[in-house]
Write a protein that holds these residues in place. Structure first.
Motif, PDB file in Angstrom:
ATOM      1  N   ALA A 206     -27.459   9.189 -30.342  1.00 16.28           N
ATOM      2  CA  ALA A 206     -26.583  10.106 -30.853  1.00 16.28           C
ATOM      3  C   ALA A 206     -26.911  11.668 -30.369  1.00 16.28           C
ATOM      4  O   ALA A 206     -26.296  12.339 -29.943  1.00 16.28           O
ATOM      5  N   VAL A 207     -28.026  11.740 -30.146  1.00 15.96           N
ATOM      6  CA  VAL A 207     -28.844  13.013 -29.542  1.00 15.96           C
ATOM      7  C   VAL A 207     -28.245  12.995 -28.096  1.00 15.96           C
ATOM      8  O   VAL A 207     -28.048  13.948 -27.612  1.00 15.96           O
ATOM      9  N   LEU A 208     -28.388  11.966 -27.417  1.00 17.45           N
ATOM     10  CA  LEU A 208     -27.956  11.951 -26.000  1.00 17.45           C
ATOM     11  C   LEU A 208     -26.782  12.026 -25.713  1.00 17.45           C
ATOM     12  O   LEU A 208     -26.272  12.839 -25.034  1.00 17.45           O
ATOM     13  N   GLU A 209     -25.696  11.418 -26.753  1.00 12.61           N
ATOM     14  CA  GLU A 209     -24.372  12.008 -26.710  1.00 12.61           C
ATOM     15  C   GLU A 209     -23.908  13.417 -26.879  1.00 12.61           C
ATOM     16  O   GLU A 209     -23.223  13.964 -26.170  1.00 12.61           O
ATOM     17  N   ARG A 210     -24.876  14.152 -27.783  1.00 12.54           N
ATOM     18  CA  ARG A 210     -24.573  15.576 -28.270  1.00 12.54           C
ATOM     19  C   ARG A 210     -25.057  16.230 -26.857  1.00 12.54           C
ATOM     20  O   ARG A 210     -24.288  17.428 -26.518  1.00 12.54           O
ATOM     21  N   GLU A 211     -26.090  15.920 -26.234  1.00 13.38           N
ATOM     22  CA  GLU A 211     -26.516  16.502 -24.890  1.00 13.38           C
ATOM     23  C   GLU A 211     -25.585  16.477 -23.976  1.00 13.38           C
ATOM     24  O   GLU A 211     -25.284  17.423 -23.369  1.00 13.38           O
ATOM     25  N   ARG A 212     -24.962  15.221 -23.671  1.00 11.43           N
ATOM     26  CA  ARG A 212     -24.029  15.023 -22.797  1.00 11.43           C
ATOM     27  C   ARG A 212     -22.841  15.767 -23.138  1.00 11.43           C
ATOM     28  O   ARG A 212     -22.242  16.697 -22.278  1.00 11.43           O
ATOM     29  N   ARG A 213     -22.258  16.103 -24.382  1.00 15.51           N
ATOM     30  CA  ARG A 213     -21.049  16.748 -24.551  1.00 15.51           C
ATOM     31  C   ARG A 213     -21.397  18.131 -24.505  1.00 15.51           C
ATOM     32  O   ARG A 213     -20.666  19.091 -23.791  1.00 15.51           O
ATOM     33  N   VAL A 214     -22.546  18.754 -24.831  1.00  9.25           N
ATOM     34  CA  VAL A 214     -23.109  20.127 -24.270  1.00  9.25           C
ATOM     35  C   VAL A 214     -23.136  20.368 -22.996  1.00  9.25           C
ATOM     36  O   VAL A 214     -22.588  21.371 -22.413  1.00  9.25           O
ATOM     37  N   ALA A 215     -23.703  19.615 -21.990  1.00  9.78           N
ATOM     38  CA  ALA A 215     -23.685  19.508 -20.581  1.00  9.78           C
ATOM     39  C   ALA A 215     -22.342  19.564 -19.949  1.00  9.78           C
ATOM     40  O   ALA A 215     -22.086  20.223 -19.249  1.00  9.78           O
ATOM     41  N   GLU A 216     -21.224  18.705 -20.680  1.00  6.91           N
ATOM     42  CA  GLU A 216     -19.984  18.951 -20.142  1.00  6.91           C
ATOM     43  C   GLU A 216     -19.431  19.981 -20.311  1.00  6.91           C
ATOM     44  O   GLU A 216     -18.581  20.681 -19.530  1.00  6.91           O
ATOM     45  N   GLU A 217     -19.534  20.659 -21.567  1.00  4.75           N
ATOM     46  CA  GLU A 217     -19.016  21.939 -21.977  1.00  4.75           C
ATOM     47  C   GLU A 217     -19.577  22.952 -20.994  1.00  4.75           C
ATOM     48  O   GLU A 217     -18.645  23.961 -20.619  1.00  4.75           O
ATOM     49  N   LYS A 218     -20.740  22.858 -20.822  1.00  4.11           N
ATOM     50  CA  LYS A 218     -21.465  24.003 -19.977  1.00  4.11           C
ATOM     51  C   LYS A 218     -20.728  23.686 -18.400  1.00  4.11           C
ATOM     52  O   LYS A 218     -20.574  24.802 -17.760  1.00  4.11           O
ATOM     53  N   GLU A 219     -20.540  22.637 -18.097  1.00  2.93           N
ATOM     54  CA  GLU A 219     -20.108  22.412 -16.639  1.00  2.93           C
ATOM     55  C   GLU A 219     -18.637  22.857 -16.745  1.00  2.93           C
ATOM     56  O   GLU A 219     -18.129  23.581 -15.621  1.00  2.93           O
ATOM     57  N   LYS A 220     -17.580  22.710 -17.711  1.00  2.00           N
ATOM     58  CA  LYS A 220     -16.610  23.300 -17.683  1.00  2.00           C
ATOM     59  C   LYS A 220     -16.568  24.688 -17.784  1.00  2.00           C
ATOM     60  O   LYS A 220     -15.559  25.324 -17.055  1.00  2.00           O
ATOM     61  N   GLU A 221     -17.536  25.265 -18.556  1.00  2.32           N
ATOM     62  CA  GLU A 221     -17.511  26.815 -18.586  1.00  2.32           C
ATOM     63  C   GLU A 221     -17.868  27.397 -17.064  1.00  2.32           C
ATOM     64  O   GLU A 221     -17.434  28.322 -16.853  1.00  2.32           O
ATOM     65  N   VAL A 222     -18.857  26.641 -16.469  1.00  3.28           N
ATOM     66  CA  VAL A 222     -19.180  26.931 -15.003  1.00  3.28           C
ATOM     67  C   VAL A 222     -17.776  27.100 -14.407  1.00  3.28           C
ATOM     68  O   VAL A 222     -17.726  27.872 -13.285  1.00  3.28           O
ATOM     69  N   LYS A 223     -17.195  25.923 -14.145  1.00  2.75           N
ATOM     70  CA  LYS A 223     -16.015  25.855 -13.524  1.00  2.75           C
ATOM     71  C   LYS A 223     -14.902  26.932 -13.490  1.00  2.75           C
ATOM     72  O   LYS A 223     -14.293  27.493 -12.924  1.00  2.75           O
ATOM     73  N   ARG A 224     -14.792  27.257 -15.136  1.00  2.00           N
ATOM     74  CA  ARG A 224     -13.869  28.322 -15.574  1.00  2.00           C
ATOM     75  C   ARG A 224     -14.476  29.798 -14.981  1.00  2.00           C
ATOM     76  O   ARG A 224     -13.498  30.505 -14.648  1.00  2.00           O
ATOM     77  N   GLU A 225     -15.494  29.822 -15.176  1.00  2.00           N
ATOM     78  CA  GLU A 225     -16.340  31.225 -14.517  1.00  2.00           C
ATOM     79  C   GLU A 225     -15.851  31.122 -13.142  1.00  2.00           C
ATOM     80  O   GLU A 225     -15.865  31.986 -12.672  1.00  2.00           O
ATOM     81  N   ARG A 226     -16.334  30.066 -12.346  1.00  2.00           N
ATOM     82  CA  ARG A 226     -16.051  30.199 -10.820  1.00  2.00           C
ATOM     83  C   ARG A 226     -14.507  30.400 -10.438  1.00  2.00           C
ATOM     84  O   ARG A 226     -14.304  30.995  -9.648  1.00  2.00           O
ATOM     85  N   ILE A 227     -13.692  29.750 -11.460  1.00  2.00           N
ATOM     86  CA  ILE A 227     -11.957  29.967 -10.987  1.00  2.00           C
ATOM     87  C   ILE A 227     -11.937  31.336 -11.349  1.00  2.00           C
ATOM     88  O   ILE A 227     -11.159  32.102 -10.644  1.00  2.00           O
ATOM     89  N   ARG A 228     -12.528  32.372 -12.346  1.00  2.00           N
ATOM     90  CA  ARG A 228     -12.212  33.681 -12.647  1.00  2.00           C
ATOM     91  C   ARG A 228     -12.911  34.517 -11.226  1.00  2.00           C
ATOM     92  O   ARG A 228     -12.151  35.378 -11.102  1.00  2.00           O
ATOM     93  N   GLU A 229     -14.107  33.984 -11.051  1.00  2.00           N
ATOM     94  CA  GLU A 229     -14.579  34.619  -9.670  1.00  2.00           C
ATOM     95  C   GLU A 229     -13.690  34.481  -8.882  1.00  2.00           C
ATOM     96  O   GLU A 229     -13.517  35.489  -7.691  1.00  2.00           O
ATOM     97  N   VAL A 230     -13.285  33.336  -8.388  1.00  2.00           N
ATOM     98  CA  VAL A 230     -12.373  33.348  -7.116  1.00  2.00           C
ATOM     99  C   VAL A 230     -10.968  33.861  -7.301  1.00  2.00           C
ATOM    100  O   VAL A 230     -10.528  34.664  -6.290  1.00  2.00           O
TER     101      VAL A 230
END
Length: 111
Positions: free
Chosen positions: A29-53
């Motif tokens: 369950a902890v690993l699953e939460r960490e995976r979801r958090v990492a995915e959300e961070k990755e999505k946010e990084v992609k959104r930020e990069r799109i904004r930058e571009v």
């Protein structure tokens, strides 16, 4: 007594297995939460990069527009300078024609 010992040993084993299973479930369950958090961070990084571009594209578009406007403005300045030179030449010719006409009139008056 042996039978009771076997039953107790079995209960101890089952309790141990259940505890390990519960611990493994918590860990997963902890690993699953960490995976979801990492995915959300990755999505946010992609959104930020799109904004930058997109922002870079806006800046480039603005620069291209400004360069185009500057080029048109400079072309218009050159065109106006040519017209101004032509106007001055025409005025000078007009003055020369008037001076020539005055000389002609003065010559005719002398005669």
């Amino acid at each position: 007594v042996e039978e009771e010992a076997k039953v107790k040993d079995k209960a101890v084993l089952e309790r141990g297995l259940r505890m390990r299973w519960e611990e493994e479930r918590r860990r997963l369950a902890v690993l699953e939460r960490e995976r979801r958090v990492a995915e959300e961070k990755e999505k946010e990084v992609k959104r930020e990069r799109i904004r930058e571009v997109e922002e870079e594209a806006k800046v480039k578009d603005k620069a291209v527009l400004e360069r185009g406007l500057r080029m048109r403005w400079e072309e218009e300045r050159r065109r106006l300078a040519v017209l101004e030179r032509e106007r001055r030449v025409a005025e000078e010719k007009e003055k020369e024609v008037k001076r020539e006409r005055i000389r002609e009139v003065e010559e005719e008056a002398k005669v």
